[in-house]
Motif scaffolding. Structure first.
Motif, mmCIF file in Angstrom:
data_model
loop_
_atom_site.group_PDB
_atom_site.id
_atom_site.type_symbol
_atom_site.label_atom_id
_atom_site.label_comp_id
_atom_site.label_asym_id
_atom_site.label_seq_id
_atom_site.Cartn_x
_atom_site.Cartn_y
_atom_site.Cartn_z
ATOM 1 N N UNK A 10 -60.220 -52.600 102.671
ATOM 2 C CA UNK A 10 -60.645 -51.372 103.335
ATOM 3 C C UNK A 10 -59.454 -50.592 103.880
ATOM 4 N N UNK A 11 -58.497 -51.314 104.479
ATOM 5 C CA UNK A 11 -57.312 -50.647 105.019
ATOM 6 C C UNK A 11 -56.482 -50.014 103.898
ATOM 7 N N UNK A 12 -56.363 -50.708 102.763
ATOM 8 C CA UNK A 12 -55.610 -50.138 101.637
ATOM 9 C C UNK A 12 -56.293 -48.888 101.092
ATOM 10 N N UNK A 17 -56.425 -43.021 100.676
ATOM 11 C CA UNK A 17 -57.119 -41.753 100.905
ATOM 12 C C UNK A 17 -56.284 -40.821 101.780
ATOM 13 N N UNK A 18 -55.654 -41.363 102.807
ATOM 14 C CA UNK A 18 -54.796 -40.523 103.660
ATOM 15 C C UNK A 18 -53.592 -40.001 102.882
ATOM 16 N N UNK A 19 -53.015 -40.867 102.025
ATOM 17 C CA UNK A 19 -51.878 -40.426 101.219
ATOM 18 C C UNK A 19 -52.284 -39.317 100.255
ATOM 19 N N UNK A 23 -50.785 -35.556 100.198
ATOM 20 C CA UNK A 23 -50.183 -34.965 99.009
ATOM 21 C C UNK A 23 -50.848 -33.638 98.644
ATOM 22 N N UNK A 24 -52.173 -33.583 98.769
ATOM 23 C CA UNK A 24 -52.875 -32.327 98.491
ATOM 24 C C UNK A 24 -52.439 -31.226 99.454
#
Length: 368
Positions: A10-12, A17-19, A23-24
């Motif tokens: 879940x943490x990965x 998702x945050x990365x 990037x977007x």
């Protein structure tokens, strides 16, 4: 232990998702910056054109009384181009695809070291060597061609710089669709070798170099089926300095791996990542054993709870026995007649709901 694994996964996923979101956001910011820079350059070019037209008309109308424009603040930089106008605008995906369609597309077949000829401009027909390429703007710099005078701002001239001139002459990048590759070909009939302008280049099969790990492909002249070799890249010169480590010291074998210990101490992972971090995928054997024991205790408690007899379980067991003793129900003649009357009473309601007047009976077929 399963909770630890699920928490790590879940943490990965959250980190990925945050990365992706970051990037977007960076991509949108870069696109916004490119649009602002392109708008600024267009405004500056338009303003310069209007000023030059006005000055030309003024010179024609005033004649000998026309003011001199190469004096005052612009006596050193008159006629020079600003550094903002040196490069072209950043192109979109569709624009780059259109400009590079004859040069192999996004697998660009023109690289540093190729000889090209200019198709437009004051240096039209001249041949030069490419010194740099820019795929984001679909441009290339040709050595010694398309020279322009640029205005160097004062803040860009450092105190240690020996060249203090405010105007310098450099190569302006040329659009890639305005140049063509020049390659020497031998005529099979006469045996004479001469330079030929290659109008179009296509990319061959793609492969990956096992040594360097870079993608490579062949550039082919369509129609003739001739592979154009890539220009030779000269190896970089490495100059030795006093602070460099000697090769003899680097190549000295100081560590011999064995099967009895890992390449590095097991405590190094604790320094690189917190021992109880949710992103950690490698744990100590003691920690894994403790978590596995917890899972076993939970499984035993669950099994014990299932085997334990409670008043509710006893009631359910008695009800199941009673239903099993009764057996399956059977429809009597009276029940069937009552069901037939109910179906006949609701038949017209069902037909009206379906929009039908009556049900056509299908004649029975007799099998041969």
């Amino acid at each position: 232990m399963q909770k630890v694994i699920q928490r790590t996964i879940l943490a990965e996923k959250q980190a990925a998702r945050r990365l992706r979101t970051r990037k977007d956001k960076q991509k949108r910011e870069h696109q916004k910056t490119d649009r602002e820079q392109n708008s600024f350059v267009r405004r500056e070019v338009t303003q310069n054109l209007k000023s030059r037209r006005f000055e030309r008309r003024e010179d024609w109308e005033l004649g000998p009384l026309a003011p001199r424009r190469d004096v005052g603040n612009k006596k050193d930089t008159f006629g020079a181009v600003s550094t903002q106008q040196l490069r072209g605008p950043t192109l979109t995906f569709e624009e780059r695809k259109e400009k590079l369609k004859d040069l192999g597309g996004f697998r660009l077949n023109l690289v540093k070291g190729d000889r090209v000829v200019l198709l437009e401009g004051r240096d039209k027909g001249k041949i030069g060597k490419i010194t740099a390429t820019d795929t984001s703007r679909a441009e290339c710099t040709v050595q010694g061609l398309n020279m322009v005078d640029i205005e160097v701002p004062q803040y860009m001239i450092s105190e240690t710089d020996t060249d203090k001139r405010p105007v310098r002459t450099i190569e302006k990048p040329v659009p890639l669709d305005k140049v063509r590759l020049v390659f020497p070909l031998t005529d099979p009939e006469t045996g004479v070798t001469r330079d030929v302008i290659v109008k179009k280049l296509v990319s061959g099969k793609l492969w990956v170099d096992k040594v360097t790990g870079k993608r490579k492909w062949a550039r082919i002249i369509p129609g003739l089926d001739i592979a154009v070799p890539w220009p030779k890249v000269e190896p970089k010169e490495h100059k030795d300095c006093a602070v460099d480590t000697l090769r003899a010291e680097v190549e000295t074998r100081t560590f011999v791996p064995t099967l009895f210990r890992p390449p590095f101490p097991s405590t190094v992972i604790d320094e690189l990542r917190n021992k109880y971090s949710i992103f950690r995928t490698r744990h100590d054997p003691e920690y894994i054993a403790a978590k596995m024991k917890e899972d076993e205790l939970k499984a035993e408690k669950k099994k014990l709870a299932e085997e334990m007899r409670t008043p509710l379980k006893e009631i359910n067991r008695k009800l199941r026995k009673m239903r099993k003793a009764k057996g399956k129900g059977e429809l009597t003649v009276d029940m069937l007649e009552k069901l037939g009357r109910i179906i006949a009473a609701k038949r017209q309601v069902a037909l009206d709901a379906a929009g039908m007047e009556k049900v056509e009976q299908v004649p029975e077929t007799i099998a041969a």
